[in-house]
Scaffold this motif. Sequence first.
Motif, mmCIF file in Angstrom:
data_model
loop_
_atom_site.group_PDB
_atom_site.id
_atom_site.type_symbol
_atom_site.label_atom_id
_atom_site.label_comp_id
_atom_site.label_asym_id
_atom_site.label_seq_id
_atom_site.Cartn_x
_atom_site.Cartn_y
_atom_site.Cartn_z
ATOM 1 N N GLY A 1 0.807 -1.206 0.000
ATOM 2 C CA GLY A 1 0.000 0.000 0.000
ATOM 3 C C GLY A 1 0.842 1.258 0.000
ATOM 4 N N ASP A 2 0.204 2.376 0.259
ATOM 5 C CA ASP A 2 0.886 3.668 0.214
ATOM 6 C C ASP A 2 1.866 3.811 1.375
ATOM 7 N N ILE A 3 2.966 4.469 1.100
ATOM 8 C CA ILE A 3 3.976 4.695 2.131
ATOM 9 C C ILE A 3 3.711 5.991 2.899
ATOM 10 N N GLU A 4 2.800 6.819 2.414
ATOM 11 C CA GLU A 4 2.526 8.094 3.065
ATOM 12 C C GLU A 4 1.929 7.879 4.465
ATOM 13 N N CYS A 5 2.191 8.822 5.336
ATOM 14 C CA CYS A 5 1.691 8.776 6.717
ATOM 15 C C CYS A 5 0.477 9.698 6.821
ATOM 16 N N TYR A 6 -0.638 9.258 6.258
ATOM 17 C CA TYR A 6 -1.807 10.124 6.190
ATOM 18 C C TYR A 6 -2.276 10.585 7.576
ATOM 19 N N SER B 1 -0.237 17.351 9.577
ATOM 20 C CA SER B 1 -0.788 18.402 10.424
ATOM 21 C C SER B 1 -0.806 19.722 9.689
ATOM 22 N N GLY B 2 -1.696 20.587 10.126
ATOM 23 C CA GLY B 2 -1.733 21.947 9.593
ATOM 24 C C GLY B 2 -2.126 22.039 8.142
#
Length: 578
Positions: free
Chosen positions: A258-263, A267-268
Amino acid sequence: MRHRAPQLTAVLAVTAAAVAAVLLAAPSARAENNGVGLKPVLGWSSWSFIRKAPSAAKIDAQADAMKSSGLAAVGFDYVNLDDFWYQCPGSQGPNVDQYGRWVTDPAKFPASGSTDGIQAVANHVHGDGLKFGLYVTPGISKQAVSQNTAIQGTSYHADDIATTTAEKNYNCSGMVGIDYGKPGAQAFINSWANEFAAWGVDYVKIDGVGTGDVADIQAWSAALRQTGRPIHLELSNSLAIGSAATWAQYANGWRTGGDIECYGCESGGSSYPLTQWSSVQSRFAQVAAWQPYGGPGGYNDYDSLEVGNGADDGLTAPERQSQMSLWAMGAAPLVLGTDLTNLDPTDLGYLKNSRVLAVDQDGIDAARLVNNGDQQVYSKTEPNGDVILGLFNYSGTASTTVTVPLASAGISGSAAATDLWTGGSLGTVSGAYSVTLAPGAVRLIRAVPSGSRAVRIEAESSGNTLAGATRTASCSGCSGGTKVGYIGDGAADYLTVNGINEASAGARTLTFSYLLSGSRSFSISVNGGPDTTVNLTGSSFSTVYTASVPITVKAGANTVRFHNDTAYAPDLDVITVQ
């Protein structure tokens, strides 16, 4: 191809390092031979940083930064636009043109005269000397079905090919399946691929595909090939390892997870931090499991490389080196997800490290040698016998000592070791190698074994020259699953083996494995010198045979040409120079 049949595994008399090359380096699957993907992609994608708000100005700026930062000069050349480039009015799917294809969102990508907005961006990217990629999902939009749009160049319409089964489109929805048994189905995908090619697209990511979408993958593969433009096909995401041979047959890359992004970390309202160490940790097992399936033409894709924006990457400096090292050991695409217009100087130095990039670009997937809690070690052997070792501390919180027996990597004696991140010498190593690593850190090593070494090269290697009718063919028993045939029966049909780099001139033994039923011969020429004719026999194209001849090489790069100007030569699998 004439006389192609499965063969037994070649048995060659080689050094321990060369044996390791056989065991660790040879991929067992090949992607389609569409002229691209011969090495892992180096590039950038919009998803991690730009995410849901791409625009022409943003993509142009990233392309300009890739060039001005010097990343393009070291090989990063793909600029890929992910999702949200097309109009999405609601749940009934993307807006479509008169032929049922997605319509570019003009608010984000304004047209320039008669030039579509996506084509205008592609032109800008190409103007920077780079390549342009685009995103699509399987199926056909419900908008096309409700309007019953025509299929370009045919008498068929959308309703003739559409099913009622929902297809995956993560952010717009409204896609339904295509019945590829119906007339006009392939023509629809062809027309879409032709439009992409006319826009100047060099890379297509088809997202949301899996084992239920093989027909879509086949259709897109065929459609891109028929455009006549070399276009890389990437599959996403979490592809099933049990179908690895299928992904390799039709695509140039496939997302293994899956995606490696830290959804959940962002923040902000920003995309930062882009990832986290636990997301990188999940790839260690993937690199080990998928090791047999990557190789020239198609590679295992572990998702974006989140190196470039310092602390905003979401990783410590050692963890950033570890991510890049793990991807390089797995010969994975290095597609950056970071903001190229705001590069951290330390990260930029990591990305431009030619020693580490070379580990990725050798196209060899590393095998995992040590899997002991936080101790993780991977190894691969390059054609010249050099051994690449990656020693990792899996823990993100505690230091640990990582140890690897060098014999398990094919080093039976001693070797001269170099730290590939610093370029510094680690001296001579033998027996076992140990290093104490900080949390999330790596030691990436090139070890050059002492004594006799063998250069081992697959006949079908992308660095070789296949001239005339000479071509590759699948071979289930061959090293690497592929061999080269149609050598000879004319002076224009030959194989030249390149990449034989020798430290000194002198006598060597050339050993080659071949397949043959009957009697045939090779004419073998080294560095364009006189031919040596080798008469060979065999009783079956299902069996591999070996032969050896003495040759003389020069210091530096050498070439060996296999040909037969008057008749067909045997098929060729592997050559070794010792």
